[in-house]
Design a protein around this motif. Structure first.
Motif, PDB file in Angstrom:
ATOM      1  N   UNK A   1       0.846  -1.186   0.000  1.00 17.64           N
ATOM      2  CA  UNK A   1       0.000   0.000   0.000  1.00 17.64           C
ATOM      3  C   UNK A   1       0.882   1.236   0.000  1.00 17.64           C
ATOM      4  N   UNK A   2       0.603   2.148  -0.928  1.00 18.00           N
ATOM      5  CA  UNK A   2       1.374   3.383  -1.068  1.00 18.00           C
ATOM      6  C   UNK A   2       0.444   4.579  -1.133  1.00 18.00           C
ATOM      7  N   UNK A   3       0.902   5.719  -0.619  1.00 20.18           N
ATOM      8  CA  UNK A   3       0.219   6.973  -0.864  1.00 20.18           C
ATOM      9  C   UNK A   3       0.613   7.494  -2.238  1.00 20.18           C
ATOM     10  N   UNK A   4      -0.145   8.458  -2.735  1.00 22.71           N
ATOM     11  CA  UNK A   4       0.121   8.978  -4.071  1.00 22.71           C
ATOM     12  C   UNK A   4       1.208  10.043  -4.089  1.00 22.71           C
ATOM     13  N   UNK A   5       1.541  10.573  -2.921  1.00 22.53           N
ATOM     14  CA  UNK A   5       2.642  11.536  -2.854  1.00 22.53           C
ATOM     15  C   UNK A   5       3.275  11.423  -1.477  1.00 22.53           C
TER      16      UNK A   5
END
Length: 310
Positions: free
Chosen positions: A263-267
């Motif tokens: 899971x990653x954030x977009x920035x």
């Protein structure tokens, strides 16, 4: 068995294109819909009407031929695969006229999650992995799950912690997924000699030489603060904080070998400086060994699903 889906809750949306990758995405989407107790909506982007070509069967061909029938067969196959994967999930379907990226972005306005495969055929011809993931991450209105890597991956949920306000949605999504899946959560934050404390104001000079111990302690604080408070919302989730002195993309790709979801954030900032649909997200979407979820924005309210899903 009783239907566990909630038709009022926003659905999980999956793009159906007739490819093997697309069918794998349908299976993954069905499992997510089951764990979240929501409806699964199968969508096929039908581009041919925009090209003003005949959609029905040829006068000299079989009656089941033609582009319209092909689209309907693609959706029927996807729906059947979803019901075979999770019989208790309510499955709906739709053929939408339009090009795939626009169709999926539109669907994301009313979706819990949009799921896509790593390659495309049929209604998603030429939809390369980078284009769909980057486009939806930039313009979608909900998290995007790209299904790739190992079949039926096992292991924990791996969260890339960036310490930014915009990363809070990714943290919440990761906790929720770990709870729904009944697995541990590994919260990973990276640092290196080029990562320094954020300047306190305009004109501040960044030091040329960092105190390594101080820098490591600061990044440990960033990691701890990012996950603080979430255990109260998800007491069933065991969290493992991992601070690594490494390059972010390398640490996450390596970590994905033993994870079932990244899971990653977009920035991001700090250990994920410059993660705005950039090199780190691109690298994970192309090289991760398991599915990758990209989550935009920050949390404006406590997730309704908090409180334990095991």
């Amino acid at each position: 068995m009783a239907d566990t889906s909630n038709s009022v809750q926003p659905p999980v949306v999956v793009g159906a294109d007739g490819s093997q990758s697309g069918l794998e995405a349908v299976e993954a989407a069905a499992r997510v819909a089951h764990s979240r107790r929501c409806r699964l909506h199968v969508v096929h982007a039908f581009t041919w009407p925009l090209m003003h070509v005949p959609l029905g069967p040829s006068a000299v061909g079989p009656s089941e031929g033609g582009l319209q029938n092909l689209a309907e067969q693609t959706v029927s196959e996807a729906v059947a695969r979803a019901r075979e994967t999770e019989p208790d999930v309510l499955v709906t379907d739709e053929i939408v006229t339009g090009e795939p990226l626009t169709v999926l972005a539109g669907q994301s306005e009313h979706a819990e999650l949009v799921v896509v495969g790593s390659r495309g055929l049929g209604g998603f011809t030429g939809l390369l992995l980078g284009s769909v993931a980057v486009h939806l991450s930039a313009h979608g209105h909900c998290p995007v799950l790209v299904v790739r890597g190992r079949q039926e991956p096992t292991g924990p949920v791996l969260l890339g912690v960036d310490g930014s306000p915009d990363g809070s949605a990714a943290v919440g999504f990761a906790f929720a997924e770990a709870s729904h899946r009944g697995v541990d959560l590994v919260a990973l934050h990276t640092w290196n000699d080029w990562t320094g404390p954020v300047s306190s104001g305009p004109g501040d000079m960044m030091p040329l030489v960092y105190d390594t111990d101080m820098l490591r302690d600061e990044e440990e604080r960033v990691l701890a603060q990012a996950v603080a408070g979430w255990h109260e919302l998800y007491p069933d989730v065991t969290v493992h904080r991992r601070l690594e002195r490494s390059f972010t993309r390398t640490a996450l790709i390596d970590g994905s070998e033993e994870a079932q979801l990244v899971v990653l954030g977009a920035r991001g900032r700090g250990g994920f400086t410059g993660l705005l649909l950039g090199s780190v997200s691109q690298a994970l979407l192309h090289h991760a060994h398991c599915p990758v979820a990209v989550v935009r924005g920050s949390l404006s309210k406590v997730p309704a699903t908090a409180g334990g899903g095991r």
